[in-house]
Motif scaffolding. Structure first.
Motif, PDB file in Angstrom:
ATOM      1  N   GLU A 157       0.845  -1.206   0.000  1.00  0.00           N
ATOM      2  CA  GLU A 157       0.000   0.000   0.000  1.00  0.00           C
ATOM      3  C   GLU A 157       0.874   1.248   0.000  1.00  0.00           C
ATOM      4  N   ALA A 158       1.931   1.183   0.798  1.00  0.00           N
ATOM      5  CA  ALA A 158       2.841   2.339   0.872  1.00  0.00           C
ATOM      6  C   ALA A 158       3.513   2.569  -0.483  1.00  0.00           C
ATOM      7  N   ILE A 159       3.893   1.496  -1.141  1.00  0.00           N
ATOM      8  CA  ILE A 159       4.555   1.638  -2.452  1.00  0.00           C
ATOM      9  C   ILE A 159       3.592   2.247  -3.459  1.00  0.00           C
ATOM     10  N   GLU A 160       2.355   1.745  -3.465  1.00  0.00           N
ATOM     11  CA  GLU A 160       1.351   2.284  -4.389  1.00  0.00           C
ATOM     12  C   GLU A 160       1.165   3.781  -4.147  1.00  0.00           C
ATOM     13  N   PHE A 161       1.058   4.124  -2.872  1.00  0.00           N
ATOM     14  CA  PHE A 161       0.839   5.527  -2.510  1.00  0.00           C
ATOM     15  C   PHE A 161       2.023   6.381  -2.944  1.00  0.00           C
ATOM     16  N   GLY A 162       3.201   5.932  -2.578  1.00  0.00           N
ATOM     17  CA  GLY A 162       4.404   6.712  -2.880  1.00  0.00           C
ATOM     18  C   GLY A 162       4.621   6.849  -4.371  1.00  0.00           C
ATOM     19  N   ALA A 163       4.376   5.788  -5.108  1.00  0.00           N
ATOM     20  CA  ALA A 163       4.628   5.828  -6.549  1.00  0.00           C
ATOM     21  C   ALA A 163       3.636   6.746  -7.254  1.00  0.00           C
ATOM     22  N   ASP A 164       2.411   6.810  -6.746  1.00  0.00           N
ATOM     23  CA  ASP A 164       1.381   7.618  -7.417  1.00  0.00           C
ATOM     24  C   ASP A 164       1.343   9.062  -6.932  1.00  0.00           C
ATOM     25  N   MET A 165       1.847   9.307  -5.752  1.00  0.00           N
ATOM     26  CA  MET A 165       1.751  10.652  -5.166  1.00  0.00           C
ATOM     27  C   MET A 165       2.597  11.633  -5.978  1.00  0.00           C
ATOM     28  N   PRO A 166       1.958  12.617  -6.582  1.00  0.00           N
ATOM     29  CA  PRO A 166       2.715  13.469  -7.496  1.00  0.00           C
ATOM     30  C   PRO A 166       3.512  14.582  -6.810  1.00  0.00           C
ATOM     31  N   ARG A 167       3.286  14.792  -5.544  1.00  0.00           N
ATOM     32  CA  ARG A 167       3.942  15.925  -4.871  1.00  0.00           C
ATOM     33  C   ARG A 167       5.432  15.651  -4.643  1.00  0.00           C
ATOM     34  N   PRO A 168       6.232  16.702  -4.602  1.00  0.00           N
ATOM     35  CA  PRO A 168       7.662  16.485  -4.343  1.00  0.00           C
ATOM     36  C   PRO A 168       7.897  15.978  -2.922  1.00  0.00           C
ATOM     37  N   GLY A 169       8.930  15.224  -2.749  1.00  0.00           N
ATOM     38  CA  GLY A 169       9.296  14.707  -1.429  1.00  0.00           C
ATOM     39  C   GLY A 169       8.695  13.357  -1.127  1.00  0.00           C
ATOM     40  N   TYR A 170       7.725  12.944  -1.942  1.00  0.00           N
ATOM     41  CA  TYR A 170       7.088  11.657  -1.660  1.00  0.00           C
ATOM     42  C   TYR A 170       7.867  10.511  -2.303  1.00  0.00           C
ATOM     43  N   ASN A 171       9.133  10.483  -1.938  1.00  0.00           N
ATOM     44  CA  ASN A 171       9.964   9.361  -2.354  1.00  0.00           C
ATOM     45  C   ASN A 171       9.844   8.264  -1.304  1.00  0.00           C
ATOM     46  N   LEU A 172      10.287   7.080  -1.692  1.00  0.00           N
ATOM     47  CA  LEU A 172      10.038   5.902  -0.848  1.00  0.00           C
ATOM     48  C   LEU A 172      11.296   5.427  -0.139  1.00  0.00           C
ATOM     49  N   PHE A 173      11.082   4.922   1.057  1.00  0.00           N
ATOM     50  CA  PHE A 173      12.138   4.158   1.720  1.00  0.00           C
ATOM     51  C   PHE A 173      11.516   2.824   2.125  1.00  0.00           C
ATOM     52  N   LEU A 174      12.038   1.745   1.548  1.00  0.00           N
ATOM     53  CA  LEU A 174      11.546   0.405   1.861  1.00  0.00           C
ATOM     54  C   LEU A 174      12.419  -0.155   2.963  1.00  0.00           C
ATOM     55  N   LEU A 175      11.825  -0.380   4.127  1.00  0.00           N
ATOM     56  CA  LEU A 175      12.627  -0.864   5.232  1.00  0.00           C
ATOM     57  C   LEU A 175      12.201  -2.274   5.615  1.00  0.00           C
ATOM     58  N   GLY A 176      13.174  -3.034   5.976  1.00  0.00           N
ATOM     59  CA  GLY A 176      12.913  -4.415   6.366  1.00  0.00           C
ATOM     60  C   GLY A 176      14.242  -5.131   6.476  1.00  0.00           C
ATOM     61  N   SER A 177      14.210  -6.350   6.988  1.00  0.00           N
ATOM     62  CA  SER A 177      15.467  -7.039   7.204  1.00  0.00           C
ATOM     63  C   SER A 177      16.100  -7.425   5.874  1.00  0.00           C
ATOM     64  N   GLU A 178      17.406  -7.635   5.931  1.00  0.00           N
ATOM     65  CA  GLU A 178      18.143  -8.035   4.738  1.00  0.00           C
ATOM     66  C   GLU A 178      17.569  -9.342   4.199  1.00  0.00           C
ATOM     67  N   GLY A 179      17.382  -9.419   2.910  1.00  0.00           N
ATOM     68  CA  GLY A 179      16.887 -10.662   2.314  1.00  0.00           C
ATOM     69  C   GLY A 179      15.379 -10.803   2.396  1.00  0.00           C
ATOM     70  N   ALA A 180      14.700  -9.716   2.749  1.00  0.00           N
ATOM     71  CA  ALA A 180      13.243  -9.807   2.890  1.00  0.00           C
ATOM     72  C   ALA A 180      12.531  -9.692   1.542  1.00  0.00           C
ATOM     73  N   GLY A 181      13.277  -9.422   0.469  1.00  0.00           N
ATOM     74  CA  GLY A 181      12.663  -9.337  -0.859  1.00  0.00           C
ATOM     75  C   GLY A 181      12.232  -7.936  -1.219  1.00  0.00           C
ATOM     76  N   LYS A 182      12.839  -6.957  -0.598  1.00  0.00           N
ATOM     77  CA  LYS A 182      12.452  -5.569  -0.873  1.00  0.00           C
ATOM     78  C   LYS A 182      12.757  -5.195  -2.319  1.00  0.00           C
ATOM     79  N   TYR A 183      13.970  -5.573  -2.757  1.00  0.00           N
ATOM     80  CA  TYR A 183      14.395  -5.212  -4.119  1.00  0.00           C
ATOM     81  C   TYR A 183      13.465  -5.838  -5.160  1.00  0.00           C
ATOM     82  N   GLU A 184      13.213  -7.145  -5.026  1.00  0.00           N
ATOM     83  CA  GLU A 184      12.367  -7.816  -6.009  1.00  0.00           C
ATOM     84  C   GLU A 184      10.977  -7.194  -6.031  1.00  0.00           C
ATOM     85  N   THR A 185      10.476  -6.896  -4.830  1.00  0.00           N
ATOM     86  CA  THR A 185       9.119  -6.349  -4.746  1.00  0.00           C
ATOM     87  C   THR A 185       9.032  -4.981  -5.409  1.00  0.00           C
ATOM     88  N   ILE A 186       9.980  -4.103  -5.081  1.00  0.00           N
ATOM     89  CA  ILE A 186       9.875  -2.745  -5.627  1.00  0.00           C
ATOM     90  C   ILE A 186      10.099  -2.753  -7.129  1.00  0.00           C
TER      91      ILE A 186
END
Lengths: 820, 275
Positions: free
Chosen positions: A46-75
């Motif tokens: 949900e956060a990724i969807e929001f961040g990716a669609d939010m057109p305002r400046p500053g709404y960049n994403l930080f994906l946090l989670g443990s190493e190997g949690a699949g953040k890269y593949e997901t994003i």
């Protein structure tokens, strides 16, 4: 409290999680449909969807989670899907700035047209390079050039002829000398010899000299006019050259102008190109010829046609440097910056060597990841980004300014003051997604005041999935999907069940399944390896178990050494008998991704004192703060339970025997308390039991981590020495739902050779450990005399009395004997 | 004299008259190229002009520098140093041109007046190559060195153009005279060596068959020969040729006016005499 002494061991089914393959509802993963691999990450998605669609400046994403949690593949998967429908990004090119050569101009073009412009300009140069020289060589143009030259020469000639004629009338000749001209008197068509001149009458000589002086003055006037005539000649030549070049160039430029008439920036640039070509064609051709000659003579082959400054002297000045030119035209870009150095992010200006000096120009501007991602998405590993000098600052600066300014690190730090290439900044419209562990996110939030302004959207990846029939089926589909994507063999139901059991074990919670992608995929791939080696069509539970065993085998050298030291009695751990003030605690060692449990002997000694518990680990600076806190809690428990209305006159020491490294955590605090109670009561503790669990001031045993490894660690030692049937481990009751023990432990429990006890209170534990009731206060407020608590209280009171006696003795009263 | 010259080549040597000008340097290269094509040796002649040496001895001898208009005194010693240095430099340039074309070359250092010294060494099959405006002394009555050399024994003169234009073919002028026969034969030789066409202009109001046949005979061995009628002035016809020829080979028996007009066209010229 008799029931505590007879605390029932946990039944085998409470000790682990077993999935029934038959109940899963499929025979192999081939039957299962694909599943979104982001299972259990709805919050993050949900956060990724929001961040990716939010057109305002500053709404960049930080994906946090443990190493190997699949953040890269997901994003990458999410953004790629989103980008596929997005508009293709514009092209960006750098071209020469003919007015200020060190500030190249940036031009934006619709997608795919950057290369078109570059090709058009290359054609223009090719046309001009061939057409203009042949135009110059045409007879009429040569004649016009010749006329200009002749006009100039004629002017000189006329002036010299007139002067010569004037001189001749006076019998004086104009002589060409090494550096110019002179005047000489003539006689008989020859220069007058010096001796003849000397014999002339004085008046004649003077006349000749005066004539010659006058002629010299006139000649000087003529010579001084030559530069002005030459300027006129050059101006005329230049005008003619311009006219010829313009004639050749205009038709070619007109074609390009028509092609790009919808782009005013390009039209402006073409006007500048025309003006420059017309003005400088001759010098450009000369530079090209010099470069060709240098190449032919092997003097300089790499950067021919390049000046030592930023200006290109040859035709390369009209090249178009296509910085970003995606011709595919299929959606917005999604770029992963795999090496986010500062130049790789914001671009760089490369240099070439010329006669030992490094020179550069606009053709050597190279794009960075921000350029390539402009109009789309840029994904960066936050840890890698922060490890690169200046990259973080450069990224923030670009995001704040919403433009990309190419600077070298030296420029950014103001370390150089020489003129550098300053490419025109390019407007930036990009969504950046950083990914990293939670620590990094919270550290940046705390330490960098700009961070939360620029990365407003956190996408927090969960590590676990709650077990439920729906989620377990979904998890099985996840296994099926991952296996198919990685082109593994299919898993049969037993194989899936075993993977899920291991997922529970990794989660460390019998009610959860791990979502740690790397652990899961590694296990599946390694299982596939064993299946392949065996030539099996499907991956079974046997292959999965082989993979688990192999993982452990590869990592357990230290465990083996550690356990060997115990079984050889180098590290003293009793697994039989009973001892006063001595107990088996349990510790977990984490080495890389492998953790194992190991028993550790804890001993306690008591004597009369002033109410101080001495934690030897802390005194030796080997104990961490959590461990010290646990020990202080023991003091609180003892005082509250046994010395509310009397002085707490205990001096006790606690130590982890043969512990040479640091000790931290409070999971041994219950064991330490048991050892203290044993020392105070004089009741021996069973050495065939080991204990883990923290304790609070009220004597409640609290949950700890690594419960499975701890149990298995003690089991391994007992098994090595031979299971007696009396051995077992006391764990906090709250940890029962975390149990996921190895098969061999379960089998031992099933056969009554090993036991796991869940305790809620210290009283339950001490009763089991000593075989003696803990004891509760009676209506008289006293503990039963032969209970553990009764014995402890009596001992503490005797300490108190002894202390009082010592006090009186000090005041002159007779001394009272204390207990031992 | 070299008697081993190619048939159709009336020349045995090319004499290049050297002076310090840039035009002479270009002429030297051009003459060396021609010598290589015709297989004849190249001789560089540098004359220390006594007129200028004597001028330097006069008490009031001054030099007005062409580059700045300044005046400075001259001396005989300075002139001698200058002549020595120039002679050495021109000798090196000649040798370099000879090495580059693998032709035999020699250097002649003379002292006196240019036309006198040239007349002393020229032989009847020599071609004299001399740059336009040559000469250390600009004389009162005649500064046309070619004109002054016309009485020498030379077989011909080479004049050179520095204009950079696309040129094609060799053009020879045929008048029917013995020298024009030699001009056509030489033009044919050069065209054959260069692999370019030969065009022959037959001077006169109309092309007579006999003259055409004579030309064809003289130009035997050349792949492409075009014979044209002059129909008026040769200079006018040359002016209209596009592209202009690489070289024009003229017989010296053309009228003086015609020769002057042709020379004004700034084309590479070979003027062949009857010797």
């Amino acid at each position: 409290m008799l029931r505590d002494m007879n605390l029932t061991p946990l039944p085998p089914e409470k000790l682990t999680v077993r999935f029934d393959p038959g109940a899963l509802g499929f025979e192999s993963t081939e039957e299962l449909e694909d599943l979104d691999v982001s299972l259990g990450q709805s919050r993050a998605l949900e956060a990724i969807e929001f961040g990716a669609d939010m057109p305002r400046p500053g709404y960049n994403l930080f994906l946090l989670g443990s190493e190997g949690a699949g953040k890269y593949e997901t994003i990458m998967a999410r953004l790629s899907a989103k980008a596929a429908d997005g508009p293709a990004p514009d092209d960006w090119v750098y071209v020469n700035n003919f007015e200020v050569s060190h500030k190249p101009r940036a031009i934006r073009l619709p997608n795919g047209r950057g290369k078109e412009l570059a090709e058009a300009m290359a054609r223009l140069v090719e046309d001009v390079r061939g057409a203009v020289p042949s135009l110059f060589e045409r007879e009429e143009n040569q004649r016009r050039l010749q006329e200009i030259q002749e006009e100039f020469q004629q002017k000189q000639q006329d002036a010299f002829d007139a002067l010569r004629k004037k001189a001749n009338e006076r019998s004086i000749a104009l002589i060409r000398t090494p550096m110019g001209f002179g005047f000489a008197p003539m006689r008989n068509d020859e220069v007058m010899k010096p001796e003849v001149f000397e014999k002339l009458p004085e008046s004649e000589r003077r006349r000749i000299e005066q004539d010659i002086e006058a002629l010299q003055a006139e000649l000087q006037d003529i010579v001084r006019q030559i530069p002005a005539w030459d300027r006129e000649r050059r101006a005329a030549m230049r005008d003619l050259n311009r006219e010829i070049v313009a004639f050749a160039v205009d038709s070619s430029i007109e074609l390009i102008r028509d092609q790009f008439k919808d782009l005013p920036q390009v039209v402006d640039y073409l006007a500048a190109v025309r003006a420059d070509l017309v003005e400088n064609f001759a010098s450009i051709m000369a530079a090209e010829q010099a470069a060709s000659q240098a190449q032919a003579e092997n003097e300089e082959t790499v950067d021919a046609g390049r000046s030592s400054g930023f200006e290109i002297t040859g035709f390369d000045r009209y090249r178009v440097n296509v910085l970003v030119g995606d011709e595919s035209g299929t959606g917005a870009p999604v770029v992963y910056a795999d090496n986010p150095t500062m130049p790789n992010l914001i671009g760089r200006v490369e240099h070439v060597s010329r006669y030992g000096a490094l020179v550069t120009d606009f053709t050597l501007i190279k794009p960075g990841a921000l350029h390539r991602a402009n109009g789309g998405y840029l994904v960066i590993d936050a840890r890698q980004l922060l490890m690169q000098p200046l990259s973080w600052e450069a990224l923030k600066r670009a995001l704040k300014a919403r433009s990309i300014t190419i600077e070298s690190p030296a420029q950014m730090l103001s370390l150089v003051s020489t003129i550098s290439l300053e490419p025109e900044p390019i407007p930036l419209d990009v969504k950046v997604a950083l990914f990293g562990d939670r620590f990094l996110y919270y550290m940046l939030s705390q330490l960098d005041p700009e961070f939360l302004d620029l990365f407003k959207v956190e996408a927090d990846f969960d590590d676990e999935l709650a077990r439920s029939p729906e989620n377990e089926l979904a998890f099985a589909r996840l296994i099926a999907t991952l296996a198919r994507r990685a082109q593994m063999r299919p898993f049969d139901a037993a194989g899936v069940a075993r993977v899920m059991e291991q997922a529970v074990r990794i989660a460390g919670d019998a009610t959860k399944l791990t979502l740690h992608r790397r652990s899961l995929v590694d296990l599946m791939q390694e299982s596939d390896f064993f299946a392949t080696r065996e030539g099996a069509a499907r991956i079974t539970d046997t292959h999965v178990q082989q993979a688990i065993d192999a993982q452990i085998r590869r990592a357990d050298r230290i465990r083996e050494k550690s356990h060997e030291a115990i079984t050889r009695d180098i590290v003293l751990i009793d697994t039989e008998g009973a001892e006063v003030g001595q107990i088996n605690g349990l510790a977990v060692l984490q080495l890389g991704r492998f953790a194992f449990g190991r028993p550790s002997r804890i001993t306690a000694r008591v004597r009369l004192g002033s109410g101080k518990l001495i934690d030897i680990e802390r005194e030796a600076k080997l104990g961490g703060p959590l461990h010290s806190k646990g020990v202080l809690i023991l003091s609180g428990f003892l005082q509250a339970r046994y010395a509310v209305d009397s002085p707490f006159s205990l001096a006790a020491t606690l130590v982890f025997e043969q512990s040479y490294g640091g000790v931290d955590g409070d999971s041994a605090s219950s064991a330490e308390l048991y050892a203290l109670l044993s020392a105070l009561s004089g009741l021996p503790i069973r050495q065939d039991l080991a204990v883990t669990g923290s304790v609070n001031q009220r004597g409640q045993v609290q949950a700890i981590g690594g419960v499975n490894e701890k149990i298995e660690g003690f089991f391994d030692i007992c098994a090595a020495r031979g299971l007696t049937g009396n051995q077992g481990v006391l764990i906090p009751k709250a940890n029962v739902e975390h149990l996921s023990l190895r098969g061999d432990v379960i089998e031992a429990v099933k056969s009554g050779k090993f036991a796991v006890y869940a305790v809620e209170t210290i009283d339950q534990g001490i009763a089991l450990l000593t075989g003696c009731e803990a004891g509760e206060r009676g209506s008289d407020g006293a503990f039963p005399a032969d209970s553990v608590n009764g014995l402890v209280e009596q001992r503490l009171r005797s300490f108190a009395r002894a202390r009082q006696a010592f006090g009186r003795q000090a005041d002159g009263e007779p001394r009272e004997r204390s207990g031992s | 004299m070299n008697d081993d010259t190619t048939p159709g080549n009336p020349l045995s040597r090319i004499l290049v008259v050297l002076d310090p000008s840039a035009e002479t340097r270009s002429l030297l290269d051009y003459a060396a190229e021609l010598a290589a094509e015709l297989g004849v040796p190249l001789v560089g002649v540098f004359v220390e002009d006594t007129d200028i040496a004597e001028f330097a001895e006069l008490p009031f001898a001054r030099e007005i520098c062409i580059s700045a208009g300044t005046v400075r005194a001259l001396s005989r010693q300075r002139m001698q140093s200058y002549f020595r240095a120039e002679a050495a430099r021109l000798r090196r340039a000649l040798e370099a041109a000879g090495r580059a074309r693998r032709i035999s070359c020699s250097f002649e250092l003379r002292r006196g007046r240019v036309e006198t010294e040239l007349a002393a060494i020229v032989q009847d099959r020599d071609l004299i190559a001399i740059a336009p405006g040559f000469g250390t002394v600009v004389r009162a009555r005649d500064h046309d060195i070619l004109g002054r050399l016309s009485g020498s024994a030379a077989a011909g003169f080479l004049a050179f153009s520095q204009r950079r234009v696309v040129r094609d073919g060799i053009l020879a002028v045929f008048t029917g005279s013995p020298e024009s026969e030699r001009a056509v034969a030489l033009g044919a030789t050069i065209a054959g060596r260069r692999g370019v066409p030969l065009r022959v202009v037959v001077a006169g109001p109309a092309l007579e068959p006999a003259m055409g046949e004579a030309v064809q005979r003289l130009a035997r061995g050349v792949d492409r020969v075009e014979v044209m009628a002059g129909e008026g002035r040769v200079a006018d016809m040359l002016r209209t040729l596009v592209p202009p020829p690489q070289m024009v080979v003229l017989p010296a028996d053309l009228s003086g006016d015609e020769l002057k007009r042709i020379r004004k066209l700034d084309l590479p010229l070979l003027v062949i005499r009857r010797t």
